[in-house]
Design a protein around this motif. Structure first.
Motif, short mmCIF file in Angstrom:
data_model
loop_
_atom_site.label_atom_id
_atom_site.label_comp_id
_atom_site.label_asym_id
_atom_site.label_seq_id
_atom_site.Cartn_x
_atom_site.Cartn_y
_atom_site.Cartn_z
N ASP A 31 -9.88 -11.54 3.37
CA ASP A 31 -11.16 -12.12 3.77
C ASP A 31 -11.44 -11.80 5.23
O ASP A 31 -10.66 -12.11 6.12
N GLU A 32 -12.58 -11.15 5.51
CA GLU A 32 -12.88 -10.70 6.86
C GLU A 32 -13.09 -11.86 7.83
O GLU A 32 -12.85 -11.73 9.03
N ALA A 78 -5.21 -5.88 -0.62
CA ALA A 78 -5.71 -5.44 0.67
C ALA A 78 -7.09 -6.02 1.01
O ALA A 78 -7.57 -5.86 2.13
N GLN A 79 -7.70 -6.69 0.05
CA GLN A 79 -9.05 -7.23 0.28
C GLN A 79 -8.97 -8.56 1.01
O GLN A 79 -9.37 -9.61 0.50
N PRO A 94 -6.69 -12.65 -0.85
CA PRO A 94 -7.40 -13.04 -2.06
C PRO A 94 -6.44 -13.65 -3.06
O PRO A 94 -5.22 -13.52 -2.93
N HIS A 96 -4.53 -2.72 -4.45
CA HIS A 96 -5.89 -2.63 -3.91
C HIS A 96 -6.47 -4.01 -3.70
O HIS A 96 -7.08 -4.30 -2.65
N ALA A 97 -6.29 -4.91 -4.67
CA ALA A 97 -6.80 -6.27 -4.54
C ALA A 97 -6.13 -7.00 -3.39
O ALA A 97 -6.75 -7.78 -2.67
N GLN A 148 0.83 -1.20 0.00
CA GLN A 148 0.00 0.00 0.00
C GLN A 148 0.87 1.26 0.00
O GLN A 148 0.61 2.22 -0.72
#
Length: 554
Positions: free
Chosen positions: A516-517, A513-514, A523, A510-511, A405
């Motif tokens: 899985d909560e 940082a996604q 990812p 960006h991807a 980031q």
């Protein structure tokens, strides 16, 4: 005559693939893996050969069902798709063989799925198999005993590639590397004695790419300068060929940092029109470099890491680099040190990855013995099969994401880029040569073409980017380069490519940082990016993957 189809499965989105910005250049993929055209050239003339690269075209499985033999080559990052293709082809009753990095590193994963498996280099075993297959006497596994003699390889069948769909060509001059980096499988696969093609072979391949319309060539050697004496002779012949034709091709490659210690070699690369070089810097932490036996990067008498990078840049070679977090000597401070190092080094394009232990490497053996290898589920959760020593796995994963980031935020990226192109007025060697005084017409044509390219890519970029803030930033950067360096159309074009590359890197960061909560897992895009330059990810029932440049066979 047999109908033989050779397939390269599609890659997941990665650092190297530049998938998000390929449409800006009107292309489907960045480059073909170099083994495709070579494998085709190794097939006897009495057979019909078709090349299928799923990165630039869809696979027609009905067509494969009519083939006599299907060959798949792939890296571990392509593993999931490779297995899917295997299942589809076998369901149609067609014999299928598999080679390449995945088959070399984890052949056990392909047992029962493929009729024949090739381990290691296959320049000799692939033709051997074809001869035995014709006689009905072939084996189910081939492992080449000796390293290939590069000087005996045939001219790759570049004519069989769908060249207009690629941005770059891919050419291999040498295999092997003299160094002993603990995490790298190159010396295991290709050995420590670099083997080179002859100058005549290299020139013939350059001419084949020029005929095919590919004007930018990635020399996919893992270390072009592994044998400095030999490569200098090849470079001199490339220079003569380029100057006879007014420099029709632009080249880039990978090399070790000791390039900075050879003045003549840097000069020859610039004169041959190598404009960019990817260097495995790995880390600014010297203790980690010593740990991983990357000793060519720790040579006080040659200067610091920064001094050597700047020396290469001062010779007109744009430096890209590979960086790794997760060495045993790393603690959480590395996540602050690495972004600062890249700013100081003026390197805009840095492939940053988590340390990963590839089977067959000394690192893998050491960590396995110490019980520090994650199982497949934990590897997916943390993005690596390495259990770190200086921090928790969660800290390593989260710190890596934060580094990405930080490094690919627009302000950070363009600070590095502008320091290089504006503050230090970076120039490529080829555009400063007295040679052009005798080539006025060719120089004018080149300038006009680069102005046109700059305008086309800039217009596409600003029309494609939907994020208002990002589009405004790109417009600002493009305006700035026009104001500062409008007299240098080649710089305008290169700078615009680098702005477009940020669009790709920004999307990947960006991807990444996604997370899985529920599980905390990265990812798929994040895992692919984190290991885009590494050669293996641990096998699991559903996933197996890796990078794109040019590993042989296959």
């Amino acid at each position: 005559m047999a109908d033989i189809v050779i397939i390269n499965p599609r890659f997941d989105i990665s650092f190297w693939g530049l998938e998000h910005c390929m449409p800006l250049f009107g292309k489907r993929a960045n480059l073909p893996v170099s083994c495709l055209a070579l494998l085709a050239a190794l097939v006897p003339d009495h057979h019909e050969v078709t090349l299928v690269d799923e990165n630039v075209e869809d696979i027609d499985f009905d067509r494969l069902g009519r083939a006599d033999l299907v060959c798949l080559t792939g890296m571990s990052i392509q593993g999931r798709r490779l297995m899917e293709i295997l299942d589809e082809v076998k369901a149609r009753g067609v014999p299928v063989v598999v080679g390449g990095p995945m088959a070399t590193v984890e052949p056990e994963s392909l047992e029962g799925a493929a009729d024949v498996i090739f381990v290691g280099e296959a320049d000799e075993t692939w033709p051997q198999f074809l001869a035995e297959w014709e006689q009905g006497t072939h084996k189910t596994r081939y492992a080449q005993k000796d390293k290939s003699d590069m000087a005996t390889l045939p001219l790759p069948r570049v004519d069989l590639l769908k060249a207009d769909r690629y941005m770059f060509g891919s050419l291999q001059i040498s295999r092997g590397c003299p160094f002993t980096c603990e995490f790298c499988d190159i010396i295991v696969t290709f050995g420590r004695r670099p083997r080179l093609k002859t100058s005549e072979m290299v020139i013939a391949e350059l001419e084949a790419f020029e005929r095919a319309g590919l004007k930018i060539i990635f020399v996919v050697d893992d270390n072009l300068i592994g044998n400095k004496k030999a490569i200098k002779e090849v470079l001199r012949d490339i220079i003569a060929w380029q100057q006879e034709r007014a420099y029709p091709l632009t080249l880039f490659t990978e090399a070790s940092l000791d390039l900075a210690e050879d003045e003549e070699l840097m000069q020859l690369m610039g004169l041959a029109n190598f404009q960019s070089v990817f260097i495995g810097i790995e880390t600014p932490n010297e203790d980690s470099l010593k740990e991983t036996k990357k000793l060519q990067n720790v040579r006080p008498n040659a200067g610091s890491l920064l001094e050597r990078v700047h020396r290469i840049q001062d010779h007109g070679l744009d430096v890209w680099c590979g960086m790794i977090v997760g060495f045993d000597h790393d603690d959480p401070s590395i996540f602050d040190v690495m972004p600062k190092f890249l700013v100081d080094a003026r390197i805009s394009a840095a492939l940053i990855g988590l340390l990963h232990a590839i089977p067959t490497t000394p690192l893998y053996d050491r960590l396995k013995e110490a019980g520090r290898l994650n199982d497949p589920d934990a590897s997916d959760l943390y993005g690596t099969n390495v259990v770190p020593l200086g921090m928790s796995s969660e800290t390593l994963r989260d710190g890596f994401i934060q580094v990405m980031q930080d490094c690919y935020a627009a302000d950070a990226y363009f600070k590095r880029l502008d320091t290089q192109f504006f503050d230090n007025n970076f120039k490529f060697v080829m555009h400063q040569l007295p040679y052009w005084k005798g080539q006025r017409l060719a120089w004018m044509k080149r300038c006009v073409l680069n102005y046109v390219r700059f305008g086309a890519v800039a217009a596409r970029l600003l029309s494609v980017v939907k994020d208002d803030a990002l589009r405004a930033r790109y417009k600002q950067q493009l305006t700035r380069v026009v104001r500062r360096r409008w007299r240098e159309p080649h710089i305008l074009f290169v700078y615009t490519i680098k702005v477009a590359m940020h669009y790709h890197y920004s999307a990947l960061a960006h991807a990444l940082a996604q997370v899985d909560e529920k599980t905390g897992a990265m990812p798929d895009a994040g895992r692919s990016f984190s290991r885009a330059k590494r050669r293996w990810r641990p096998p699991s029932p559903l996933r197996r993957r890796r990078r794109a440049a040019g590993r042989e066979c296959g």
